[in-house]
Structures are given as C-alpha cells and as structure tokens.
Design an enzyme around this catalytic site. Structure first.
Site, PDB file in Angstrom:
ATOM      1  N   ASP A 124       0.859  -1.183   0.000  1.00  0.00           N
ATOM      2  CA  ASP A 124       0.000   0.000   0.000  1.00  0.00           C
ATOM      3  C   ASP A 124       0.896   1.233   0.000  1.00  0.00           C
ATOM      4  O   ASP A 124       2.007   1.203   0.548  1.00  0.00           O
ATOM      5  CB  ASP A 124      -0.893   0.027   1.244  1.00  0.00           C
ATOM      6  N   ASP A 140      -7.078  -1.552  -4.472  1.00  0.00           N
ATOM      7  CA  ASP A 140      -8.108  -1.096  -3.538  1.00  0.00           C
ATOM      8  C   ASP A 140      -9.016  -0.061  -4.200  1.00  0.00           C
ATOM      9  O   ASP A 140     -10.224  -0.042  -3.964  1.00  0.00           O
ATOM     10  CB  ASP A 140      -7.484  -0.485  -2.285  1.00  0.00           C
TER      11      ASP A 140
END
Length: 173
Positions: A124, A140
């Site tokens: 991330d 995401d």
C-alpha cells in the site's frame, strides 16, 4: 456476428481488462517497492496527500492481520461469483456498467491476492494525511470504485425487472 461470437468478444474484452488492471496495479506496487520502501513519505500535497510505503498483512484498515489463507479463499469465492455473474448478465449496453464493475472487482482482487501469495503482504502507498485515511493501493481503488458504482447503479439506475432478468438467466442455464 452470431451470439456466440459476440459473447466470446465480451469475454475476451473482460479478460483483457482484468489483465490490464492487474498489470497496472502490479506496476504501481513495483514502483512503490523500488522508490518508496525504506524512504520517508513523498509529500505530494502538504498535509493532504502523500506516497507512503506500507506492508499490509491484513484486510481493509489492517483488520485480520496475517490471515492470508482466508483472504485467498475469499478471492476464490468472489472470483467464482463474478465469473458466474458475468456469464449470466445480458450483453446489452444497458448492463455494461455491471460488467465493468465485475472487471474492476476481479482486477482488484487478483492484484492484491498476487501480493498475498508472493510477498505475504499487500503493498500500500497512497495516504490521505488530511483525514488520516488508511493507506491503500490501486487494486483497492478498483474495488472501492466498483463497489460505490454498484451501489449507485442498484439504487438509482437498475430497476427490479433488470435484476430479475439477470437472476432469470441464471435459473434457465
């Protein structure tokens, strides 16, 4: 062009869309690994948005840490559902938004499961510091956009008859 050729073209488009989405997601994660890991966050807009490397071993918002097998099984189930749905939804232009949602969900799920299988964590790197939003990635974004779009479509665009048509196609096959 007959119906089978048309359906085959739609499936190829879907597969191409999923592959392109996964490749873009993986490329952005590779860039994050190469340029952000071990570095201070790269501030794009001070006190608002930055690129900040994070190894996420959980699900959304860091829940269910180190439950990789559970995540892989969930992706398998989601994939089966999406494939069955895609197979049964009409090819008409009216249902194109649903097919796009299915493609985005699959690309996001596959993008993150690749990380889980090969790295044992998800990379991330997008962080909205203004609202202290959890760090996230391109996969995401795909899933979130698809989910929001799906909710809006179901609430404001599709009618009950449209959904019955999808489920009716499922029962006939």
């Amino acid at each position: 062009m007959n119906n089978n050729e048309s359906r085959s073209r739609h499936y190829l488009f879907a597969i191409f869309g999923i592959i392109a989405g996964v490749l873009f997601d993986q490329w952005t994660k590779y860039m994050a690994l190469a340029h952000l890991r071990g570095q201070e966050p790269y501030v794009l807009i001070k006190n608002v948005f930055e690129l900040d490397y994070l190894e996420n071993r959980g699900a959304a918002f860091g829940m269910l840490q180190n439950k990789q097998i559970l995540f892989i099984l969930c992706v398998a189930l989601i994939s089966i559902f999406v494939v069955v749905f895609y197979k049964n939804v009409s090819l008409s232009r009216h249902f194109l938004p649903l097919r796009v949602c299915a493609i985005l969900i699959m690309a996001g799920a596959i993008g993150n499961v690749i990380d889980r299988i090969f790295r044992h964590y998800v990379v991330d790197f997008f962080y909205f510091s203004l609202i202290n939003f959890p760090v996230f990635n391109v996969a995401d974004i795909y899933v979130t956009v698809a989910a929001i779009l799906l909710i809006l479509l179901l609430l404001f665009y599709y009618k009950e008859e449209d959904l019955e048509q999808i489920f009716h196609n499922q029962k006939r096959k």
